[in-house]
Enzyme design. Structure first.
Site, short mmCIF file in Angstrom:
data_model
loop_
_atom_site.label_atom_id
_atom_site.label_comp_id
_atom_site.label_asym_id
_atom_site.label_seq_id
_atom_site.Cartn_x
_atom_site.Cartn_y
_atom_site.Cartn_z
N SER A 169 0.80 -1.23 0.00
CA SER A 169 0.00 0.00 0.00
C SER A 169 0.84 1.28 0.00
O SER A 169 0.49 2.23 -0.72
CB SER A 169 -0.97 0.01 1.18
OG SER A 169 -1.96 -0.99 1.01
N LYS A 225 -11.26 -4.88 10.20
CA LYS A 225 -12.27 -4.35 9.27
C LYS A 225 -13.68 -4.28 9.87
O LYS A 225 -14.46 -3.39 9.51
CB LYS A 225 -12.31 -5.20 7.99
CG LYS A 225 -11.12 -5.00 7.07
CD LYS A 225 -11.34 -5.78 5.78
CE LYS A 225 -10.23 -5.50 4.77
NZ LYS A 225 -10.50 -6.17 3.48
N ASN A 283 -20.25 -22.13 -1.58
CA ASN A 283 -19.39 -22.11 -0.39
C ASN A 283 -19.50 -23.45 0.32
O ASN A 283 -20.49 -24.18 0.19
CB ASN A 283 -19.82 -20.99 0.55
CG ASN A 283 -18.77 -20.70 1.61
OD1 ASN A 283 -17.61 -20.47 1.29
ND2 ASN A 283 -19.17 -20.69 2.87
#
Length: 279
Positions: free
Chosen positions: A17, A67, A154
Site C-alpha cells: 500500500s 475491518k 461455499n
C-alpha cells in the site's frame, strides 16, 4: 495540502500500500505521506483507537483483523460498507471518521478495465466462490453494476445465504460439488477464497471441474499472480482475470475518497506484476 495517510492492521510489514499510494501522489501532484501502523491485536482496541486519533490522519486503510472491529468507533458508515458489514477505508471529514469499503467497487473497476464488454451486455451472470468479506463486497458491487444473476458457492451454505438474503436478486446458493459441474452456466466465475495462495500454490478450489472456455475466470489472490485455478482455466482456453488489478483499483477508490482526485492506474498494473513476481 499535505495529506497524512496510512494503513492499520496486523501483520502488515510487507504491505504494498505505501508504494501504491506514493505513486498515486506522484501522478496526481499531491503532497503527503502514507505510512504503516502495525497494531498488535493483543493490545486493547480502545488504546489502538486513541493512538490513531492522536496521529491526526486525513485518512487510513484498514485491513485484518480490524475491518469489522473498527465500525463501532466510527462517526458514520457509508451505506455500501454497512451492507457489506466491513470497513477498509476511513476518511477524516470535519473531524468525523467516516468508513467506506472499496473492495467491491475496486474489483468491478478492475474488471471493467480488462473486460468492458461484460458490462455492456444485458443479463450478465456471475458465480462467486467463497462467502467471506471479499465475496460480500464483490456481490454488492456486481449487484449495483447491473448483473442480473449472482450465485454463490461455499463449503458452509449458511455463510453464503447470509450474503444474499434480503437482496434484490433471487440468488442460488450452491455447494462446491454442485458448482464444479456448472461453471459454464455463467459469464464469469470469481474465486474469493484463500485456496491457492502462497505457499500452497499447487492447490485449487476445483481440480476436476469442466473449465469451459466460455466464461471469464477471476481470482482475487495476487500471490501468486497466476493461481492454479487460473492455470486450469487458461488451459481450457478461457479468459482469465488477475487479483493484483483489484489491489490497485480498490486503492484508487480509497485515494479518491481521501483527496477528491482519481489517479490514473496507467503502467502500474505491469509494475506491480513485476514487483510481485520478484517476491
Amino acid at each position: 495540502m499535505l495529506f497524512r495517510l496510512g494503513l492499520i492492521g496486523y501483520p502488515i510489514a510487507h504491505s504494498l500500500s505505501p508504494w501504491i499510494h506514493e505513486r498515486f501522489m506522484e501522478t496526481t501532484g499531491m503532497d503527503g505521506s502514507y505510512r504503516i501502523y502495525e497494531m498488535n491485536p493483543e493490545r486493547s482496541f480502545d488504546t489502538i483507537m486513541e493512538q490513531l486519533q492522536s496521529l491526526e490522519l486525513h485518512g487510513f486503510n484498514v485491513t485484518v483483523p480490524y475491518k469489522e472491529k473498527i465500525i463501532p468507533y466510527l462517526d458514520e458508515v457509508d451505506a455500501g460498507a454497512a451492507k457489506i458489514g466491513a470497513v477498509n477505508t476511513v476518511v477524516n471529514k470535519n473531524n468525523k471518521w467516516i468508513g467506506y469499503n472499496t473492495d467491491g467497487i475496486g474489483y468491478v473497476r478492475a474488471l471493467q478495465s480488462k473486460f468492458p464488454a461484460l458490462f455492456h451486455e444485458a443479463g450478465c451472470s456471475a458465480l462467486i466462490l467463497g462467502a467471506g468479506g471479499a465475496a460480500r463486497g464483490i456481490f454488492t458491487a456486481l449487484e449495483e453494476a447491473g448483473f442480473k444473476r449472482i450465485d454463490l458457492a461455499n463449503r458452509t451454505k449458511e455463510h453464503a445465504m447470509a450474503i444474499c438474503q434480503h437482496r434484490e436478486h433471487d440468488s442460488q446458493v450452491l455447494s462446491f460439488a454442485t458448482a464444479e459441474n456448472c461453471l459454464g452456466d455463467y459469464d464469469i466465475v470469481i474465486q474469493t477464497t484463500s485456496v491457492g495462495m502462497k505457499p500452497n500454490v499447487n492447490r485449487s478450489i476445483f481440480t476436476k471441474a469442466d473449465f469451459s472456455p466460455i466464461p471469464i475466470y477471476s481470482d482475487i489472490i495476487y500471490q501468486p499472480i497466476k493461481t492454479k485455478f487460473l492455470q486450469l482455466a487458461e488451459q481450457s482456453g478461457a479468459q482469465v482475470h488477475y487479483g493484483h488489478t483489484m489491489l490497485l483499483y480498490q486503492a484508487q477508490y480509497a485515494f479518491e475518497i481521501w483527496t477528491g482526485h482519481k489517479p490514473d492506474i496507467g503502467q502500474m498494473v505491469e509494475e506491480l506484476e513485476q514487483m510481485l513476481k520478484g517476491r
